[in-house]
Design an enzyme around this catalytic site. Structure first.
Site, PDB file in Angstrom:
ATOM      1  N   ARG A 157      -3.215  -0.534   5.620  1.00 43.10           N
ATOM      2  CA  ARG A 157      -4.017   0.688   5.435  1.00 43.10           C
ATOM      3  C   ARG A 157      -3.347   1.613   4.427  1.00 43.10           C
ATOM      4  NH1 ARG A 157      -1.657   3.232  10.954  1.00 43.10           N
ATOM      5  NH2 ARG A 157      -0.162   4.605   9.929  1.00 43.10           N
ATOM      6  N   GLY A 158      -3.970   2.742   4.216  1.00 47.14           N
ATOM      7  CA  GLY A 158      -3.392   3.827   3.409  1.00 47.14           C
ATOM      8  C   GLY A 158      -2.992   3.372   2.013  1.00 47.14           C
ATOM      9  N   ILE A 159      -1.829   3.845   1.594  1.00 46.38           N
ATOM     10  CA  ILE A 159      -1.357   3.590   0.237  1.00 46.38           C
ATOM     11  C   ILE A 159      -1.139   2.091   0.004  1.00 46.38           C
ATOM     12  CG2 ILE A 159       0.636   3.962  -1.290  1.00 46.38           C
ATOM     13  CD1 ILE A 159       0.811   6.824  -0.093  1.00 46.38           C
TER      14      ILE A 159
ATOM     15  N   ASN B 230       6.543  -0.766   0.424  1.00 48.76           N
ATOM     16  CA  ASN B 230       5.734   0.433   0.683  1.00 48.76           C
ATOM     17  C   ASN B 230       5.792   0.899   2.133  1.00 48.76           C
ATOM     18  OD1 ASN B 230       3.186   2.259   0.474  1.00 48.76           O
ATOM     19  ND2 ASN B 230       2.627   0.690   1.981  1.00 48.76           N
ATOM     20  N   ALA B 231       5.979  -0.031   3.091  1.00 54.11           N
ATOM     21  CA  ALA B 231       5.943   0.349   4.513  1.00 54.11           C
ATOM     22  C   ALA B 231       6.912   1.499   4.759  1.00 54.11           C
ATOM     23  CB  ALA B 231       6.312  -0.844   5.380  1.00 54.11           C
TER      24      ALA B 231
ATOM     25  N   ASN C  64      12.523  18.568   3.361  1.00 58.83           N
ATOM     26  CA  ASN C  64      11.541  19.245   4.216  1.00 58.83           C
ATOM     27  C   ASN C  64      12.178  19.537   5.560  1.00 58.83           C
ATOM     28  OD1 ASN C  64       9.042  19.538   2.922  1.00 58.83           O
ATOM     29  ND2 ASN C  64       8.620  17.353   3.159  1.00 58.83           N
TER      30      ASN C  64
ATOM     31  N   TYR D 154      13.796  11.205   7.308  1.00 61.18           N
ATOM     32  CA  TYR D 154      12.858  10.679   6.303  1.00 61.18           C
ATOM     33  C   TYR D 154      13.364  10.980   4.883  1.00 61.18           C
ATOM     34  CZ  TYR D 154       8.335  10.105   3.868  1.00 61.18           C
ATOM     35  OH  TYR D 154       7.325   9.715   3.018  1.00 61.18           O
TER      36      TYR D 154
ATOM     37  N   ASP E  18       2.253  -6.475   7.339  1.00 64.34           N
ATOM     38  CA  ASP E  18       2.220  -5.291   8.205  1.00 64.34           C
ATOM     39  C   ASP E  18       2.651  -5.708   9.608  1.00 64.34           C
ATOM     40  OD1 ASP E  18       1.510  -2.614   9.356  1.00 64.34           O
ATOM     41  OD2 ASP E  18       0.561  -2.365   7.404  1.00 64.34           O
TER      42      ASP E  18
ATOM     43  N   ASN F 191      17.260  18.799  17.191  1.00 64.61           N
ATOM     44  CA  ASN F 191      16.488  18.239  18.320  1.00 64.61           C
ATOM     45  C   ASN F 191      16.224  16.740  18.191  1.00 64.61           C
ATOM     46  OD1 ASN F 191      16.196  20.845  19.340  1.00 64.61           O
ATOM     47  ND2 ASN F 191      14.361  21.219  18.112  1.00 64.61           N
TER      48      ASN F 191
HETATM   49  N1  LIG Z   1       0.871   9.868   2.307  1.00 65.29           N
HETATM   50  C1  LIG Z   1       1.698  10.611   1.579  1.00 65.29           C
HETATM   51  O1  LIG Z   1       1.378  11.746   1.200  1.00 65.29           O
HETATM   52  C2  LIG Z   1       3.054  10.068   1.173  1.00 65.29           C
HETATM   53  C3  LIG Z   1       3.886  10.912   0.431  1.00 65.29           C
HETATM   54  C4  LIG Z   1       5.113  10.436   0.038  1.00 65.29           C
HETATM   55  C5  LIG Z   1       5.503   9.153   0.350  1.00 65.29           C
HETATM   56  N2  LIG Z   1       4.687   8.341   1.081  1.00 65.29           N
HETATM   57  C6  LIG Z   1       5.161   6.985   1.381  1.00 65.29           C
HETATM   58  O2  LIG Z   1       4.157   6.039   1.031  1.00 65.29           O
HETATM   59  C7  LIG Z   1       4.260   4.899   1.897  1.00 65.29           C
HETATM   60  C8  LIG Z   1       2.913   4.616   2.530  1.00 65.29           C
HETATM   61  O3  LIG Z   1       2.497   5.770   3.246  1.00 65.29           O
HETATM   62  P1  LIG Z   1       1.052   5.957   3.909  1.00 65.29           P
HETATM   63  O4  LIG Z   1       0.722   7.391   3.775  1.00 65.29           O
HETATM   64  O5  LIG Z   1       0.105   4.942   3.393  1.00 65.29           O
HETATM   65  O6  LIG Z   1       1.415   5.682   5.427  1.00 65.29           O
HETATM   66  P2  LIG Z   1       0.563   4.982   6.578  1.00 65.29           P
HETATM   67  O7  LIG Z   1       1.226   5.386   7.837  1.00 65.29           O
HETATM   68  O8  LIG Z   1      -0.892   5.271   6.399  1.00 65.29           O
HETATM   69  O9  LIG Z   1       0.804   3.423   6.296  1.00 65.29           O
HETATM   70  C9  LIG Z   1       2.089   2.827   6.433  1.00 65.29           C
HETATM   71  C10 LIG Z   1       1.899   1.366   6.733  1.00 65.29           C
HETATM   72  O10 LIG Z   1       3.207   0.795   6.935  1.00 65.29           O
HETATM   73  C11 LIG Z   1       3.152  -0.036   8.078  1.00 65.29           C
HETATM   74  N3  LIG Z   1       4.465  -0.182   8.702  1.00 65.29           N
HETATM   75  C12 LIG Z   1       5.201   0.792   9.295  1.00 65.29           C
HETATM   76  N4  LIG Z   1       6.317   0.259   9.815  1.00 65.29           N
HETATM   77  C13 LIG Z   1       6.290  -1.070   9.551  1.00 65.29           C
HETATM   78  C14 LIG Z   1       7.156  -2.149   9.856  1.00 65.29           C
HETATM   79  N5  LIG Z   1       8.270  -1.968  10.560  1.00 65.29           N
HETATM   80  N6  LIG Z   1       6.832  -3.388   9.428  1.00 65.29           N
HETATM   81  C15 LIG Z   1       5.681  -3.602   8.728  1.00 65.29           C
HETATM   82  N7  LIG Z   1       4.810  -2.607   8.421  1.00 65.29           N
HETATM   83  C16 LIG Z   1       5.119  -1.356   8.827  1.00 65.29           C
HETATM   84  C17 LIG Z   1       2.164   0.675   9.005  1.00 65.29           C
HETATM   85  O11 LIG Z   1       1.657  -0.181  10.018  1.00 65.29           O
HETATM   86  C18 LIG Z   1       1.106   1.140   8.020  1.00 65.29           C
HETATM   87  O12 LIG Z   1       0.097   0.171   7.817  1.00 65.29           O
HETATM   88  C19 LIG Z   1       5.353   5.220   2.906  1.00 65.29           C
HETATM   89  O13 LIG Z   1       6.569   4.650   2.458  1.00 65.29           O
HETATM   90  C20 LIG Z   1       5.434   6.732   2.838  1.00 65.29           C
HETATM   91  O14 LIG Z   1       6.694   7.208   3.234  1.00 65.29           O
HETATM   92  C21 LIG Z   1       3.464   8.789   1.510  1.00 65.29           C
END
Ligand SMILES: NC(=O)c1ccc[n+]([C@@H]2O[C@H](COP(=O)([O-])OP(=O)(O)OC[C@H]3O[C@@H](n4cnc5c(N)ncnc54)[C@H](O)[C@@H]3O)[C@@H](O)[C@H]2O)c1
Length: 475
Positions: A245-247, A316-317, A375, A381, A266, A327
């Site tokens: 999903r997502g990115i 990407n994960a 942040n 993170y 995933d 905390n």
């Molecule tokens: N959304 C933003 O604004 C943003 C900003 C900066 C960086 N990022 C980075 O972009 C990347 C993708 O983010 P997103 O927003 O799509 O997040 P998301 O939570 O929508 O998707 C992350 C995906 O990674 C998978 N994942 C997590 N842990 C895993 C594991 N142990 N093994 C296999 N898969 C795993 C999840 O199941 C999910 O499908 C991440 O690295 C995030 O830190 C996102």
């Protein structure tokens, strides 16, 4: 998640209300609707300049010619001599438009690599000042300079050091109508990497990238710079982690659009979503937790079972487990460190040890502007995302000799489930605090990753490119 304000202010009622109240109207960004095209600039009106004739001016003319641009040159423009000479010397049939033909330019490329003292910087003013009053929306500005350490003396280094500040300010001035401004810093001898970088920065593939500096340092050992071809990833096997999903899903889709076969990874718990995402793009679903101690070996085996080696891997994960440091439970620290950082390092080590990478493989890691600006509540993170930037820089030097390159993309605020969870006021502030006054979409990250994963970025190694609309946080 949709940006309701952006949608509303572009309706007819919304436009009237915004005008009456004097509200800022975030621009509608023109994003790519299809893959990279050879003659991408055939409709562009390109204003080009150079501080002197040299290899960069020649590379710029050749690149714009290859992209089908009509290059504009006229007697009243600063910086034209270098370009004219480059066109003549390169024996190129460059179509040169006459003086101001009433059609405003929508592409600006200025080579200032030979600016060697304070007086030479006047070209920046002379080139841009007369032209920037009527810039069409979604125009593209690229300045080309030299990186630190590349100049012949301290004065030249000083002149070149002005460019990041210049371009960041120009990007802030230009973003209101969706225009982007970026700086390419090309190392002496790496000029054949300019075309690929220009193809990205001058196209709608980089709609959410502005105010950034991209170093072009040269191809890794044994890697030839090939002529551009459409669908540049044809025949490549690409692994994307977190692809359900997502990115990650967007990255898989754009890599596939450019011709790659994608292995999407995933967590096993997300197997059905992953399967649906992969089947929509003809990819291969690989349910695997990337923190598995043997994840790299398992990925190598999956690639081998498909008859190939890994040409591209996108780490990407990623996860967030936000708590103030005071905390934060130890397991939340460990979990974030392992998913976002430890798993990447382990996986790459195993793939390298197992000779699982194809020739000229490209590795792309996902960082975050959180790793640059920090942040509250994200010490875990941000530590991992900051480490990713250092990791690609450090490891690039080791991998370069193997013909492999590694880079990172640092997303800003991107509309995904991750950011939908942010409280509404914080989310609205995060969206608007950028030069483009909006958040990005997953496809914006996917486009930048695909650029880094493709031969277009052949000269880019060890770099981190922010894709954030020049988010003012950590700018
Ligand atoms: N959304 C933003 O604004 C943003 C900003 C900066 C960086 N990022 C980075 O972009 C990347 C993708 O983010 P997103 O927003 O799509 O997040 P998301 O939570 O929508 O998707 C992350 C995906 O990674 C998978 N994942 C997590 N842990 C895993 C594991 N142990 N093994 C296999 N898969 C795993 C999840 O199941 C999910 O499908 C991440 O690295 C995030 O830190 C996102």
């Amino acid at each position: 998640m949709a940006d309701k304000i952006l949608e509303f202010v572009h309706t007819s009622t919304g436009k009237q209300i915004a005008a009456a109240l004097g509200l800022p109207v975030p621009p509608q960004l023109k994003r790519a609707k299809a893959g990279y095209a050879e003659k991408a600039l055939s409709n562009a009106n390109a204003l080009v300049g150079a501080s002197a004739f040299g290899p960069v001016a020649t590379a710029v003319v050749k690149a714009l010619n290859a992209m089908g641009a009509s290059i504009k040159v006229s007697a009243d423009l600063a910086g034209l001599d270098g370009i004219k000479q480059a066109a003549v010397k390169a024996k190129l049939e460059v179509s040169i438009s006459q003086a101001d033909n009433g059609v405003p330019e929508n592409v600006y490329v200025l080579d200032v690599t030979s600016a060697a003292n304070v007086a030479d910087l006047r070209l920046l003013y002379d080139f841009f000042n007369p032209r920037l009053r009527k810039v069409p929306s979604n125009s593209r500005i690229v300045v080309i300079g030299r990186p630190r350490g590349d100049c012949k003396d301290a004065l030249a280094e000083t002149a070149q050091s002005s460019l990041p500040g210049f371009i960041r300010s120009l990007a802030k001035e230009s973003g209101k109508n969706g225009t982007t401004a970026n700086l390419i810093q090309v190392k002496t001898g790496a000029e054949n990497g300019i075309e690929g970088a220009l193809r990205f920065f001058l196209s709608p593939h980089s709609a959410f990238v502005t105010g950034q500096v991209l170093p072009v340092v040269g191809a890794p050992k044994g890697v030839k710079v090939a002529a551009f071809s459409e669908k540049p990833l044809t025949g490549k096997l690409a692994v994307v982690t977190g692809a359900a999903r997502g990115i990650g899903a967007a990255i898989a889709e754009v890599l596939a659009r450019e011709g790659a076969t994608v292995i999407g990874v995933d967590r096993p718990a997300d197997e059905s979503t992953l399967g649906a995402t992969m089947s929509s793009l003809g990819g291969i679903a690989c349910p695997l937790d990337i923190t598995d101690a043997d994840a790299g070996k398992k990925l190598a085996a999956v690639a081998a079972s498909k008859g190939g080696k890994i040409d591209i891997i996108v780490h990407n994960a990623g996860i967030t487990r936000d708590k103030m440091m005071r905390n934060m439970a130890a397991h939340l620290w460990d979990m974030v460190l392992d998913v976002n950082l430890g798993a990447i390092v382990r996986c790459n080590e195993q793939l390298l040890a197992g000779d699982a990478f194809g020739a000229n493989a490209r590795i792309v890691c996902i960082s975050s502007i959180g790793g640059i600006a920090g942040n509250a509540g994200q010490t875990n993170y941000a530590a991992t995302k900051s480490a990713v930037i250092g990791y690609v820089d450090a490891i690039a030097k080791q991998l370069e000799g193997k013909g492999i390159s590694i880079n990172a993309i640092a997303p800003g605020f991107i509309e995904t489930q991750m950011t939908a969870a942010i409280p509404v006021v914080t989310r609205e502030v995060a969206r608007r605090l950028s030069s483009l006054s909006q958040g990005g979409l997953p496809v914006d990250i996917a486009e930048a990753v695909t650029f880094m994963a493709s031969p277009l970025a052949v000269g880019v190694n060890g770099a981190t490119l922010r894709v954030c609309g020049q988010n003012l946080v950590g700018a």
